[in-house]
Design a protein around this motif. Structure first.
Motif, PDB file in Angstrom:
ATOM      1  N   ASN A  78       0.841  -1.195   0.000  1.00  0.00           N
ATOM      2  CA  ASN A  78       0.000   0.000   0.000  1.00  0.00           C
ATOM      3  C   ASN A  78       0.880   1.250   0.000  1.00  0.00           C
ATOM      4  O   ASN A  78       1.429   1.638   1.035  1.00  0.00           O
ATOM      5  N   ILE A  79       0.991   1.889  -1.142  1.00  0.00           N
ATOM      6  CA  ILE A  79       1.883   3.044  -1.263  1.00  0.00           C
ATOM      7  C   ILE A  79       1.330   4.291  -0.571  1.00  0.00           C
ATOM      8  O   ILE A  79       2.056   5.285  -0.403  1.00  0.00           O
ATOM      9  N   ASP A  80       0.049   4.254  -0.150  1.00  0.00           N
ATOM     10  CA  ASP A  80      -0.500   5.391   0.598  1.00  0.00           C
ATOM     11  C   ASP A  80       0.292   5.639   1.873  1.00  0.00           C
ATOM     12  O   ASP A  80       0.316   6.760   2.389  1.00  0.00           O
ATOM     13  N   TYR A  81       0.912   4.573   2.399  1.00  0.00           N
ATOM     14  CA  TYR A  81       1.591   4.675   3.690  1.00  0.00           C
ATOM     15  C   TYR A  81       3.106   4.871   3.546  1.00  0.00           C
ATOM     16  O   TYR A  81       3.858   4.636   4.491  1.00  0.00           O
ATOM     17  N   THR A  82       3.544   5.324   2.385  1.00  0.00           N
ATOM     18  CA  THR A  82       4.980   5.527   2.165  1.00  0.00           C
ATOM     19  C   THR A  82       5.583   6.471   3.203  1.00  0.00           C
ATOM     20  O   THR A  82       6.694   6.252   3.699  1.00  0.00           O
ATOM     21  N   ALA A  83       4.861   7.516   3.549  1.00  0.00           N
ATOM     22  CA  ALA A  83       5.386   8.516   4.492  1.00  0.00           C
ATOM     23  C   ALA A  83       5.015   8.225   5.941  1.00  0.00           C
ATOM     24  O   ALA A  83       5.343   9.020   6.833  1.00  0.00           O
ATOM     25  N   PHE A  84       4.332   7.108   6.199  1.00  0.00           N
ATOM     26  CA  PHE A  84       3.917   6.772   7.563  1.00  0.00           C
ATOM     27  C   PHE A  84       5.096   6.095   8.266  1.00  0.00           C
ATOM     28  O   PHE A  84       5.371   4.917   8.048  1.00  0.00           O
ATOM     29  N   ASN A  94       5.468  -1.885   4.861  1.00  0.00           N
ATOM     30  CA  ASN A  94       6.245  -2.260   3.682  1.00  0.00           C
ATOM     31  C   ASN A  94       5.391  -1.932   2.464  1.00  0.00           C
ATOM     32  O   ASN A  94       4.382  -2.590   2.206  1.00  0.00           O
ATOM     33  N   THR A  95       5.777  -0.923   1.725  1.00  0.00           N
ATOM     34  CA  THR A  95       4.945  -0.466   0.608  1.00  0.00           C
ATOM     35  C   THR A  95       5.229  -1.212  -0.689  1.00  0.00           C
ATOM     36  O   THR A  95       4.644  -0.905  -1.725  1.00  0.00           O
ATOM     37  N   ALA A  96       6.122  -2.210  -0.641  1.00  0.00           N
ATOM     38  CA  ALA A  96       6.393  -3.054  -1.812  1.00  0.00           C
ATOM     39  C   ALA A  96       5.579  -4.333  -1.698  1.00  0.00           C
ATOM     40  O   ALA A  96       5.613  -5.016  -0.665  1.00  0.00           O
ATOM     41  N   PHE A  97       4.818  -4.671  -2.719  1.00  0.00           N
ATOM     42  CA  PHE A  97       3.971  -5.867  -2.702  1.00  0.00           C
ATOM     43  C   PHE A  97       4.818  -7.132  -2.574  1.00  0.00           C
ATOM     44  O   PHE A  97       5.837  -7.296  -3.247  1.00  0.00           O
ATOM     45  N   ASP A  98       4.397  -8.044  -1.691  1.00  0.00           N
ATOM     46  CA  ASP A  98       5.081  -9.318  -1.466  1.00  0.00           C
ATOM     47  C   ASP A  98       4.124 -10.448  -1.814  1.00  0.00           C
ATOM     48  O   ASP A  98       3.218 -10.771  -1.040  1.00  0.00           O
ATOM     49  N   ALA A  99       4.305 -11.060  -2.980  1.00  0.00           N
ATOM     50  CA  ALA A  99       3.405 -12.118  -3.441  1.00  0.00           C
ATOM     51  C   ALA A  99       3.433 -13.334  -2.530  1.00  0.00           C
ATOM     52  O   ALA A  99       2.435 -14.065  -2.421  1.00  0.00           O
ATOM     53  N   ASN A 100       4.559 -13.561  -1.840  1.00  0.00           N
ATOM     54  CA  ASN A 100       4.679 -14.748  -0.995  1.00  0.00           C
ATOM     55  C   ASN A 100       3.700 -14.714   0.176  1.00  0.00           C
ATOM     56  O   ASN A 100       3.353 -15.767   0.729  1.00  0.00           O
ATOM     57  N   LYS A 101       3.258 -13.511   0.565  1.00  0.00           N
ATOM     58  CA  LYS A 101       2.302 -13.430   1.669  1.00  0.00           C
ATOM     59  C   LYS A 101       1.007 -14.169   1.330  1.00  0.00           C
ATOM     60  O   LYS A 101       0.359 -14.753   2.209  1.00  0.00           O
ATOM     61  N   TRP A 102       0.612 -14.157   0.067  1.00  0.00           N
ATOM     62  CA  TRP A 102      -0.592 -14.878  -0.327  1.00  0.00           C
ATOM     63  C   TRP A 102      -0.364 -16.386  -0.282  1.00  0.00           C
ATOM     64  O   TRP A 102      -1.277 -17.144   0.055  1.00  0.00           O
ATOM     65  N   LYS A 103       0.836 -16.822  -0.609  1.00  0.00           N
ATOM     66  CA  LYS A 103       1.146 -18.260  -0.509  1.00  0.00           C
ATOM     67  C   LYS A 103       1.096 -18.707   0.952  1.00  0.00           C
ATOM     68  O   LYS A 103       0.530 -19.756   1.276  1.00  0.00           O
ATOM     69  N   VAL A 104       1.670 -17.912   1.838  1.00  0.00           N
ATOM     70  CA  VAL A 104       1.631 -18.222   3.274  1.00  0.00           C
ATOM     71  C   VAL A 104       0.187 -18.249   3.766  1.00  0.00           C
ATOM     72  O   VAL A 104      -0.209 -19.138   4.539  1.00  0.00           O
ATOM     73  N   ALA A 105      -0.611 -17.294   3.310  1.00  0.00           N
ATOM     74  CA  ALA A 105      -2.020 -17.238   3.716  1.00  0.00           C
ATOM     75  C   ALA A 105      -2.787 -18.455   3.212  1.00  0.00           C
ATOM     76  O   ALA A 105      -3.602 -19.040   3.938  1.00  0.00           O
ATOM     77  N   ALA A 106      -2.545 -18.859   1.970  1.00  0.00           N
ATOM     78  CA  ALA A 106      -3.223 -20.031   1.411  1.00  0.00           C
ATOM     79  C   ALA A 106      -2.867 -21.288   2.196  1.00  0.00           C
ATOM     80  O   ALA A 106      -3.736 -22.119   2.495  1.00  0.00           O
ATOM     81  N   ASP A 107      -1.589 -21.441   2.543  1.00  0.00           N
ATOM     82  CA  ASP A 107      -1.172 -22.609   3.331  1.00  0.00           C
ATOM     83  C   ASP A 107      -1.853 -22.616   4.694  1.00  0.00           C
ATOM     84  O   ASP A 107      -2.260 -23.676   5.197  1.00  0.00           O
TER      85      ASP A 107
END
Length: 463
Positions: A78-84, A94-107
């Protein structure tokens, strides 16, 4: 976040701790649930005294929900929170998308599903000794009682600390015209037009996508014939959008002209001005023309005089259908549309009497290939959650984690013109009020008192 109890001897300065990165918080909560799950029973052995206590399937299911939230757009890229940033300048998101989080969530979702199914949990279907219903009404009762039948095999976590008496009293209209003076029921918990329109047609696709459905004419008037007898009163005039809708529409909602089945009697809903379920005073009344049937136990009864019997049940914090849909969502976000994702969303649709996603969209949708792309299937899963979990509190959190609250919660809230007696005027869409949602509303603020006492804390974003 404080992981351990501070000793009583701690100085004031030692109690002033800064905020931590959101990923650190999610990981800590996930670790706590893993630790707890290891020592929890899989089932409640003494059902007479311990129902409602936390089990291993509950802990794993809540962990799955948390990790899906962590992987969702509000918290993942979420880049809205870059300055937070924290008081020391360190980023809190972390404003960079992490695709692995979805894999962890699916597991995590699959581990929770396996734990639930090991204890014989399954999607609820209605079957009561001595009660014989038509297929249509049996389907409705399977949908309604998945939330209202206490301790049914679909409920992962039912919270006995939350009574449903008051919410049922607010949701249940004055069903019996012979006892219309009863002031114990209000019918004031009113689903909006938005909720009514989000349900599918009987073909299992959205109204605005169904090739067989006159979406442009959904607000026109139509009179019910005998074939609609268990859904809409024969000979009654109501809106065209109330016809040819999916079973969950009729199980979850009631409207002017609807049929409302209770254990002892079948009732007709007539809610235009001057009719049975119309406004009775300026305070306790239905403002949209829709009633939350889903939240009302079918065994409730308006008694003689002013009495009301309510079959209360613990609030269902999480059902198996919720977990199945979380898994389908996580699989799609991790790897795109795939057989396992279709399998689990179709389990929920089958209980609702609908064809599978692939069959329904291929045969009836104006976008027949929608389910074949990650973006298209994402829309399908999200709408399925909004329908299946309608009025259970999930939409509030789902819209936030999907980062769609700005889009959806700034739209006007609408309903029918309920103070009219003529169908021509009653079936006009009116705006009840306008909502306001700002970016800062995604996260709640900290109390000023806490900020004054701990200068290391930073206020929530936008506050």
């Amino acid at each position: 976040m404080i992981r351990y109890n501070l000793p009583i001897s701690s100085t004031a300065e030692e109690t002033k701790v800064p905020r931590e990165h959101v990923d650190t918080v999610f990981n800590y909560i996930s670790h706590l649930l893993d630790t707890a799950a290891a020592g929890l029973p899989e089932i409640i052995a003494d059902r007479s005294t311990e129902l409602g206590r936390i089990t291993k399937p509950i802990a794993l299911a809540i962990k799955a929900r948390i990790l899906v939230t962590a992987a969702s757009p509000l918290y993942n890229g979420n880049i809205d929170y870059t300055a937070f940033k924290n008081s020391d300048g360190a980023p809190l998101f972390n404003t960079a998308f992490d695709a692995n989080k979805w894999k962890v969530a699916a597991d995590a979702c699959k581990a929770a599903i396996d734990a639930c199914e090991r204890t014989s949990m399954l999607l609820y279907t209605f079957s009561e000794l001595g009660v014989t219903l038509s297929d249509t009404l049996t389907r409705q009762m399977s949908i309604r009682n998945s939330t209202c039948e206490q301790w049914n095999p679909e409920i992962i976590w039912a919270n006995p600390s939350v009574s449903t008496y008051e919410i049922q009293r607010q949701a249940m209209p004055r069903l019996d015209p012979a006892r219309i003076g009863n002031e114990s029921v209000l019918g004031s918990l009113a689903p909006t037009m938005k909720i009514a329109e989000q349900f599918y047609t009987d073909k299992g696709v959205p109204m605005n996508e169904d090739k067989t459905f006159d979406y442009a004419g959904r607000l026109k008037l139509r009179t019910a014939v005998k074939a609609e007898g268990e859904l809409i009163q024969e000979g009654y005039t109501t809106a065209a959008m109330h016809f040819n809708r999916e079973p969950r529409f009729y199980a979850d909602l009631a409207f002017d002209g609807a049929i409302w089945m209770m254990q002892k009697k079948m009732f007709h809903i007539e809610s235009k001005a001057g009719q049975w379920q119309t406004r009775k005073n300026i305070y306790d009344n239905n403002t949209t023309g829709y009633f939350a049937k889903k939240l009302v136990n079918w065994k409730n009864e308006i008694l003689e005089g002013q009495g009301l019997f309510v079959e209360t049940h613990p609030w269902p914090e999480m059902r198996l259908a919720d977990l199945y849909l979380l898994y389908a969502e996580a699989l799609n976000e991790a790897e795109g549309p795939q057989p396992a994702a279709f399998t689990y969303i179709d389990k929920v649709r089958a209980r609702a009497g609908l064809p599978g996603v692939q069959a329904a969209w291929t045969a009836y949708s104006r976008q027949p290939g929608k389910y074949q792309t990650k973006e298209g299937f994402r829309q399908i899963v999200q709408q399925e959650r909004l329908i299946e979990l309608a009025m259970e509190g999930a939409r509030f959190w789902d819209l936030r984690r999907w980062k769609k609250s700005m889009e959806e919660l700034n739209k006007p809230v609408t309903g029918w013109d309920v103070d009219q007696s003529d169908p021509v005027f009653y079936y006009r869409v009116r705006t009840l009020y306008r909502q306001t949602f700002q970016t800062r509303n995604y996260l709640w603020p900290l109390e000023n008192w806490d900020l004054l006492n701990n200068p290391k804390l930073v206020q929530g974003f936008g506050w």
